[in-house]
Design an enzyme around this catalytic site. Structure first.
Site, mmCIF file in Angstrom:
data_model
loop_
_atom_site.group_PDB
_atom_site.id
_atom_site.type_symbol
_atom_site.label_atom_id
_atom_site.label_comp_id
_atom_site.label_asym_id
_atom_site.label_seq_id
_atom_site.Cartn_x
_atom_site.Cartn_y
_atom_site.Cartn_z
ATOM 1 N N GLY A 1 62.372 29.508 78.583
ATOM 2 C CA GLY A 1 61.042 29.346 78.155
ATOM 3 C C GLY A 1 60.013 29.638 78.764
ATOM 4 O O GLY A 1 58.824 28.934 78.535
ATOM 5 N N ASP B 1 51.278 33.556 75.464
ATOM 6 C CA ASP B 1 52.083 33.871 76.769
ATOM 7 C C ASP B 1 51.557 35.255 77.269
ATOM 8 O O ASP B 1 51.394 35.500 78.520
ATOM 9 C CB ASP B 1 53.488 34.348 76.096
ATOM 10 C CG ASP B 1 54.099 33.049 75.442
ATOM 11 O OD1 ASP B 1 53.593 31.975 75.673
ATOM 12 O OD2 ASP B 1 55.309 33.214 74.755
ATOM 13 N N HIS C 1 52.926 25.292 70.309
ATOM 14 C CA HIS C 1 52.913 25.661 68.904
ATOM 15 C C HIS C 1 51.452 25.661 68.427
ATOM 16 O O HIS C 1 51.362 25.302 67.157
ATOM 17 C CB HIS C 1 53.957 24.848 67.903
ATOM 18 C CG HIS C 1 55.367 25.268 68.524
ATOM 19 N ND1 HIS C 1 55.918 26.299 67.819
ATOM 20 C CD2 HIS C 1 56.191 24.728 69.370
ATOM 21 C CE1 HIS C 1 57.151 26.303 68.165
ATOM 22 N NE2 HIS C 1 57.441 25.542 69.149
ATOM 23 N N THR C 2 50.424 25.447 69.162
ATOM 24 C CA THR C 2 49.273 25.338 68.565
ATOM 25 C C THR C 2 48.419 26.961 68.634
ATOM 26 O O THR C 2 47.527 27.125 67.955
ATOM 27 C CB THR C 2 48.135 24.613 69.432
ATOM 28 O OG1 THR C 2 48.396 24.761 70.946
ATOM 29 C CG2 THR C 2 48.602 23.001 69.298
ATOM 30 N N ASP C 3 48.956 27.619 69.340
ATOM 31 C CA ASP C 3 48.208 28.940 69.646
ATOM 32 C C ASP C 3 48.263 29.680 68.141
ATOM 33 O O ASP C 3 47.086 30.334 67.728
ATOM 34 C CB ASP C 3 48.804 29.814 70.572
ATOM 35 C CG ASP C 3 50.401 30.229 70.462
ATOM 36 O OD1 ASP C 3 51.036 29.473 69.630
ATOM 37 O OD2 ASP C 3 51.027 30.949 71.319
#
Length: 376
Positions: A113, A161, A24-26
């Protein structure tokens, strides 16, 4: 049409991905540490001599659909939108697409995931780039995949991703700066350990909507911080010390969300140094800290994931574990001694079934090459 037994001109393998750390940093312009893995979608392509009719067949779901290049629009079938979104984005850049047939067959566990969606987008874009000699760069293909997910699927994902799916290099992870898209390859030598994914086989149907909520919460935090620090463009630019001064200005939920992201940025860089120095225990400790943050501060875990991470702490042979991916289900990523994988999988599976009455699935993940042409 017998899709599976037809002759095709081109085959492409497009992999799923894992992320060692940096979750959740991208979309907050931070750093991530992903790599492609040896679970892939295989695409087969051929031109079909029509100017505008395209046929796509999924071997996994035994289903197909057709569309007209002159009338590309979103579908009510969600999986079709990953395809159609890519086509739409390519059409914004090139007029060279013509009718084609495509089959796809995947051994990526859906909902685990490891980003089967990015593999789908990137494999299609990569294959059409080759088939029709579009001459689009790899980074353009990465961005096509991301825009397809934004505009046709409706998930405002970061770029990690798709970047990992196309740009990965075997036996390495990628340190990707999501702000500048500068990247470097970091060797991942974790012998005698291996990477084991434990799939909870649950999906709490929150991931997509809550993902967008988290993104908005982070943006709200940045807006308040900008009032005092106008040079701040994202949480990437915020230090823990700076954030601490806003504890009374942010509501507790927003403060927790921002705290996790700011801490995670530092953990990624610390983990890179640990990998370079072969300090695997540090890597593992950082993974556990990340899970704690994702569970308690970012609140994207779930009881099943928390159970598996806590369970792993009972064993010295497991040096790190955390939820991986968007959260609310899917996999934990574990670093486990190679001689203990079978026993750990067995004991974790039994404990998990006894607790939740759900069967666990486990698979090893090998850092692998990104999307590429299959040379038969």
């Amino acid at each position: 049409m017998d899709f599976e037994n037809e002759i095709y001109d081109l085959e492409i393998d497009s992999p799923g991905r894992i992320n060692i750390i940096g979750e959740h940093t991208d979309y907050n312009n931070g750093f991530v540490l992903p790599t492609a893995i040896d679970k892939k979608i295989r695409f087969k392509f051929r031109k079909n001599n029509s100017s505008n009719i395209c046929n796509v067949y999924s071997a996994n779901f035994k289903t197909s659909f057709s569309f007209d290049l002159k009338n590309v629009k979103p579908s009510s079938q969600q999986w079709e939108n990953y395809i159609l979104g890519v086509i739409y984005e390519i059409q914004q850049l090139s007029d060279k697409l013509e009718g084609f047939d495509c089959t796809l067959d995947s051994n990526i566990p859906v909902g685990s995931g490891i980003s089967s969606s990015a593999a789908l987008e990137c494999g299609l874009a990569y294959g059409l780039n080759e088939l029709f000699k579009l001459e689009l760069s790899k980074i353009t293909l990465v961005k096509i995949g991301q825009r397809a997910e934004h505009n046709y699927v409706g998930t405002k994902c970061g770029i990690m991703d798709q970047f990992a799916s196309i740009m990965s290099k075997a036996e390495h992870v990628i340190l990707l700066d999501c702000q500048t898209l500068e990247y470097s390859y970091v060797p991942i030598q974790i012998e005698p350990y291996k990477i084991l994914l434990l799939n909870t086989n649950v999906s709490h149907n929150l991931a997509s909507g809550e993902y967008n909520v988290r993104r908005k919460q982070c943006e709200e935090g940045v807006k308040i911080i900008q009032k005092k620090y106008p040079e701040v463009n994202s949480l990437r630019d915020v230090s823990p010390e700076m954030l601490a001064t806003f504890k009374n200005d942010l509501d507790s939920v927003t403060f927790n969300r921002c705290s996790y992201v700011v801490d995670e940025k530092d953990r990624v860089l610390n983990t890179v140094e640990a990998l370079k120095n072969n300090e695997l225990t540090v890597v593992g400790e950082n993974m556990y800290k990340t899970h704690e943050g994702l569970s308690k501060l970012y609140e994207v875990s779930c009881p099943e994931l928390d159970f598996l991470v806590d369970f792993s702490k009972n064993y010295n042979e497991v040096i790190g574990a955390r939820v991986m991916g968007g959260g609310f289900g899917g996999c934990t990523i574990n670093i486990v001694h190679k001689d203990f994988i079978e026993q750990f999988t067995k004991e974790a599976s039994e404990a998990y079934f006894n607790k939740f009455n759900i069967k666990l699935t486990a698979f090893e993940a090998m850092p692998s090459e990104g999307t590429s042409i299959v040379n038969n």
